[in-house]
Enzyme design. Sequence first.
Site, PDB file in Angstrom:
ATOM      1  N   GLN A 177      34.139  65.603  39.380  1.00 51.61           N
ATOM      2  CA  GLN A 177      33.253  66.780  39.487  1.00 51.61           C
ATOM      3  C   GLN A 177      31.962  66.405  40.215  1.00 51.61           C
ATOM      4  O   GLN A 177      31.341  67.239  40.852  1.00 51.61           O
ATOM      5  CB  GLN A 177      32.891  67.322  38.100  1.00 51.61           C
ATOM      6  CG  GLN A 177      34.008  68.025  37.383  1.00 51.61           C
ATOM      7  CD  GLN A 177      34.741  67.086  36.443  1.00 51.61           C
ATOM      8  OE1 GLN A 177      34.815  65.883  36.680  1.00 51.61           O
ATOM      9  NE2 GLN A 177      35.293  67.620  35.378  1.00 51.61           N
ATOM     10  N   ASP A 218      28.361  70.783  26.676  1.00 52.40           N
ATOM     11  CA  ASP A 218      29.455  71.722  26.409  1.00 52.40           C
ATOM     12  C   ASP A 218      29.376  72.315  25.015  1.00 52.40           C
ATOM     13  O   ASP A 218      29.992  73.337  24.720  1.00 52.40           O
ATOM     14  CB  ASP A 218      30.810  71.032  26.586  1.00 52.40           C
ATOM     15  CG  ASP A 218      31.240  71.121  28.031  1.00 52.40           C
ATOM     16  OD1 ASP A 218      30.660  70.414  28.861  1.00 52.40           O
ATOM     17  OD2 ASP A 218      32.132  71.945  28.329  1.00 52.40           O
TER      18      ASP A 218
END
Length: 312
Positions: A177, A218
């Site tokens: 990512q 998250d």
Amino acid sequence: MIRPYYFKGDYLEVLDQRKLPFKEEYLKVKDEEEGARCIKEMVIRGAPAIGCFASFCFYLGVLRGREPERVYRTLINTRPTAINLKNSLDRMMRAYKEGRELLREAQRIEEEEIQRSERMAEVGAKLLPDRVRVLTHCNTGSLATLGLGTALGVIKKAKEMGKEVFVFVDETRPYLQGSRLTAWELEREGIEHRIIVDSLAGYLMAKGEVDVVIVGADRITPDYRVANKVGTYSLSVLAKFHKIPFYVVAPRSTFTREREIPLEERQEGEVKSCFGKEVAPKSSRAYNLSFDITPPSNITAIITEDGIIKTG
Ligand code: MRU
């Protein structure tokens, strides 16, 4: 600004992040089944982005006549760690039960997320010195949120405020990512950066080349334990050892009242191969834990849209 998806009335167009930075390709999503597949297979990823996207998928599923409880289950069973997914779907379910307009609720969730991004960026950017070398992990920009981003939003805002910003981008194995998505966003923004292998971070800190580490989250528990992309915990230990500030940037939609944190374990194949090419013996097993947990004692502060929480 880049958007991870576009809502087109009775379907969604989602940017296929698996193809970036080489191709900008959009996939059509017409219901919750297709949306769930996109989330599971990482066509779209990043906690706030999947939360927003899932609310539109919920709307589309119900629009197609599916039972809301089933739509909810299909979407919630995609990725376990990002709490934004559950927080958004719970809101959609509540709206349904209260007889409110579902599309309006999905739009509201999205608008709020965009505003949060902007406010977090402002709060965070003010903390940074005028000349700063930041190290960041994973992708936390517009692709992972709606709006500027979380950690990357702070970096972009600092540049916008006229600060001299340089970014070390962890490549973020195995899904890359960092090198594929964060570097792509930084290129577009004209922000100076260099991609590094994840394992270089510690030595750069030892050489005094990193002023601050900024990451996203998250899921954040009530006692401020932070689940984020695997590698975040190691960075926090390194930052603490080298006395470097370690900031987590996250909207309130990433906080939960629950204490437990389910950590996603993904397919072994993602570790044993690199973009379709095998890089390990077939018979070797891999452990692909996709997230880790950083304790508050390793975090200097958590930056949210409504201020700074001092933790460590
Ligand atoms: O597996 P991913 O790419 O969805 O993981 C994303 C992250 O770990 C981000 O740091 C996180 O979602 C917070 S920033 C939007």
